[in-house]
Design an enzyme around this catalytic site. Sequence first.
Site, mmCIF file in Angstrom:
data_model
loop_
_atom_site.group_PDB
_atom_site.id
_atom_site.type_symbol
_atom_site.label_atom_id
_atom_site.label_comp_id
_atom_site.label_asym_id
_atom_site.label_seq_id
_atom_site.Cartn_x
_atom_site.Cartn_y
_atom_site.Cartn_z
ATOM 1 N N HIS A 158 19.327 4.073 41.176
ATOM 2 C CA HIS A 158 20.390 4.960 40.713
ATOM 3 C C HIS A 158 21.088 4.285 39.540
ATOM 4 O O HIS A 158 21.416 3.104 39.619
ATOM 5 C CB HIS A 158 21.371 5.216 41.860
ATOM 6 N N LEU A 170 27.471 2.660 45.233
ATOM 7 C CA LEU A 170 27.162 3.854 44.459
ATOM 8 C C LEU A 170 28.395 4.491 43.839
ATOM 9 O O LEU A 170 29.423 4.653 44.493
ATOM 10 C CB LEU A 170 26.490 4.865 45.391
ATOM 11 N N GLN A 215 13.605 4.694 43.950
ATOM 12 C CA GLN A 215 14.587 5.124 42.945
ATOM 13 C C GLN A 215 15.721 4.120 42.745
ATOM 14 O O GLN A 215 16.343 3.695 43.720
ATOM 15 C CB GLN A 215 15.203 6.460 43.356
ATOM 16 N N ARG A 245 13.474 11.386 42.940
ATOM 17 C CA ARG A 245 14.264 12.418 43.610
ATOM 18 C C ARG A 245 15.426 12.863 42.728
ATOM 19 O O ARG A 245 16.068 12.049 42.083
ATOM 20 C CB ARG A 245 14.824 11.871 44.920
ATOM 21 N N GLU A 264 26.728 10.524 40.880
ATOM 22 C CA GLU A 264 26.378 11.321 39.717
ATOM 23 C C GLU A 264 27.416 12.428 39.496
ATOM 24 O O GLU A 264 27.531 12.955 38.390
ATOM 25 C CB GLU A 264 25.027 11.971 40.034
ATOM 26 N N HIS A 281 18.352 2.567 45.398
ATOM 27 C CA HIS A 281 19.087 3.650 46.039
ATOM 28 C C HIS A 281 18.284 4.439 47.063
ATOM 29 O O HIS A 281 18.775 4.731 48.149
ATOM 30 C CB HIS A 281 19.603 4.584 44.950
ATOM 31 N N PHE A 305 24.861 18.762 38.500
ATOM 32 C CA PHE A 305 24.265 17.510 38.956
ATOM 33 C C PHE A 305 23.015 17.243 38.136
ATOM 34 O O PHE A 305 22.388 18.177 37.632
ATOM 35 C CB PHE A 305 23.912 17.598 40.440
ATOM 36 N N ARG A 314 17.740 10.485 37.323
ATOM 37 C CA ARG A 314 18.129 9.098 37.574
ATOM 38 C C ARG A 314 17.137 8.083 37.035
ATOM 39 O O ARG A 314 17.532 7.036 36.522
ATOM 40 C CB ARG A 314 18.299 8.893 39.077
#
Lengths: 576, 232
Positions: A239, A249, A237, A391, A252, A349, A116, A283
């Site tokens: 994304h 979404l 954030q 994050r 990832e 996001h 990730f 991100r």
Amino acid sequence: MAYHRYDAVIVGAGGAGLMAAIQLAGKANIAVVSKLYPPRSHTGAAQGGISAALGNREEDHWEWHMYDTVKGGDYLVDQDAAEVLAREAIDAVLELEHMGLPFNRTEQGKIDQRFFGGHTRNYGEAPVRRACYAADRTGHMIIQTLYQQGIKHDVNFFDEHHLVDILFSEDGACCGVVTYEIKTGELHTIHAKTVLIASGGYGRVFKVTSNALAGTGDGIAIAYRRGVPLMDMEMYQFHPTGLYKLGILVSEAARGEGGKVINGLGEAFAARYAPTLKDLAPRDMMSRFIYQEVKEGRGIDGKDYVFLDVSHLPPEVIDEKIPDVTDFARVYLGVEPKKEGIPIQPTAHYAMGGLPTNVDAQVIANPDGETIPGFYAAGESACVSVHGANRLGTNSLVDLVVFGRRAGQRMLKEIQETDWATLPQDPQAKAEAQIAELLGRESGENAADIRATMQDVMMDKVSVVRDEPRMREAMQTIHELQSAYRHVAIQDHGKRFNTDLLEAMELGNMLDLAETIIHGAIERKESRGAHYREDYQSRDDINWLAHSMIYQTADGLNLRKKPVVITTFEPKERKY
Amino acid sequence: MEVTLRIKRFNPEQDQKPHFEEYQVEVEPLDRVLDALNQIKWHQDGTLTYRRSCAHGICGSDAVRINGRNRLACKTLMKDLGRKITIEPLIGFKVEKDLLVDMEKFFDAYKSVKPYLIADDAPSTGERLQSPEERHVFDDTTKCILCAACTTACPVTWTSDDFVGPAAIVNAHRFIFDSRDTGGRERLRILNSGTGVWRCRTVFNCTDACPRDIKITEAIEQVKRALLFEGV
């Protein structure tokens, strides 16, 4: 008026709220309030995984996870909190498995783990398989599992109750909430020794978002209007891979399994910006790379999107590891990911900011860390801060499980040590007035128009790339919208299931949060993590290695700084 | 393109009985039915009432009848529906207002099958082990989002008040076939009763209605076979 008395009231039945509830079940008398049915909560939309240094696939250590979290957050992370997050993630994931969560498995029968963004071995050397997952519906399995445990433990759910007010006693202790029962239109006062706000984020402030329509930040906004500060609100954030125009979404995990982001020239451009991690760069960076490619004319056909390409992956990997997200592309865009690129753009996001707390989820009132008796926050509503300025993927699920659990444990202690604080006189007065005003106005401004203008301006002027002149314009617009909102008129004047009224109340909450986002973003004159300013392009550790705490005062918004806790890792330039 | 939405309306605070109202909406082919409902609510008639949250088929809030079939409003696109679209609440549950129905009976049925892991004490260190093959056996039924599209598509639930319904059986299946779970017999006993799986007439409506493509009828048959061949 309905009156209830509990040891604890938990607002929000997503991962954080339910995790706290399970700690308290059987030991205290608790109520869990949600404006939805619990399994509808947005935790269920999380896809890719929940990280913990289990080391099931390769060597891993919680210290590495802590480092990645701190660096990922561009050193705005409080390191004592990041340590708790990374260390306790291991137990928390095992606890979820023990509760029955159906993780994917390794050949040895252990919890499987995958790559990730931003998660590395040995302090940034190379990607590491740390994300525990259940296909690409890890959040769905978490919310289902926790709701199942709630049923098993006979938790008292107040389903479809909308939070309208948070109550504080004369000496400043939090002592309950006022909710609006959606089915009947009746107000309920829930008197409690402890209150946990776990009501999620506020992505709906922006036009293109991965967030549910319910993601309107109610608990945060109401606390703020009651004088509680909000922390790091400018840190929002985006994304990198939301479905074009829709914002839905695409995990990832698609890149963790080997997918690449491709520009209009067919080039996998992430390698140019982040030579080590490439498409697994964090991100905030990936979103900026995409912004830059589009700005320089290398979007697909010169337009404002790029492709996420998984077509080179074996079909069985797509079907087994990322079935849901590839299905979204088929259903919503008519695109077959096994053959062609998925049109994507950055999507609003996750709120790194929120109600400031210590590592026990207790809300703090000022930069000195003084706690507000009885008042707690966890999950996306809270800012511990473990995410800092950006994050890492999977860390939201870690956050809500680890700090939801700690919230429940600390609340139990407070419940055992204290008595109920005295409610303010006429506790429902403010809620009644707000609702009467909205129901009573026959004509005026349309809430949907105000909301759409807010979402447009926040997306255009306060998103991936920011500068002062455009943010000033955005602030001007938000102030005009707040004025218009004072004349908002709804069409449904009934008592039963009045969703027209609820949407109007949610809009009021979002306008106040939008104002705090812009205020923090104008004041923070640097670029750090998700907050990127064209007029201040570098990080400024001398002035801004600090959290922002924003207060609503009679003279407008007031910002105070709170130093970042640094225990282990000195801030360095962030390269991937 | 312009489409007509024919929506079944009922507000118990004002109406004696339900009636249809028609709305003209300008939509794009890739718009969701939910987008059209939102357009009506936000710009034509704020009293129109329905549940919604995630808007991409994960939260399970917005199951309704679209042209006679149970579908999620957020997972059904305009391009697949023609120019005149009829939208009604799910059948079999009390209509609370417009497209919004009382879900209490549904969640009660779900809770009745003990939808949580029943197992011996967890190991003191590490996870319970489960092979990928054991995990695969119940994968399909872990996808359920509790939207009630299946249960309210089942003709047996239209006429019988006490059938637990396909969704509850799906969620029982998810645990009965989980190698870590030891409560299978308890659940099978519940589903062997007069309100359980034997009410199923294998009509496949549930499978057709499921927005998550769960092979629900097959899962119900697996439960029936477990009762027949493994006993309780």
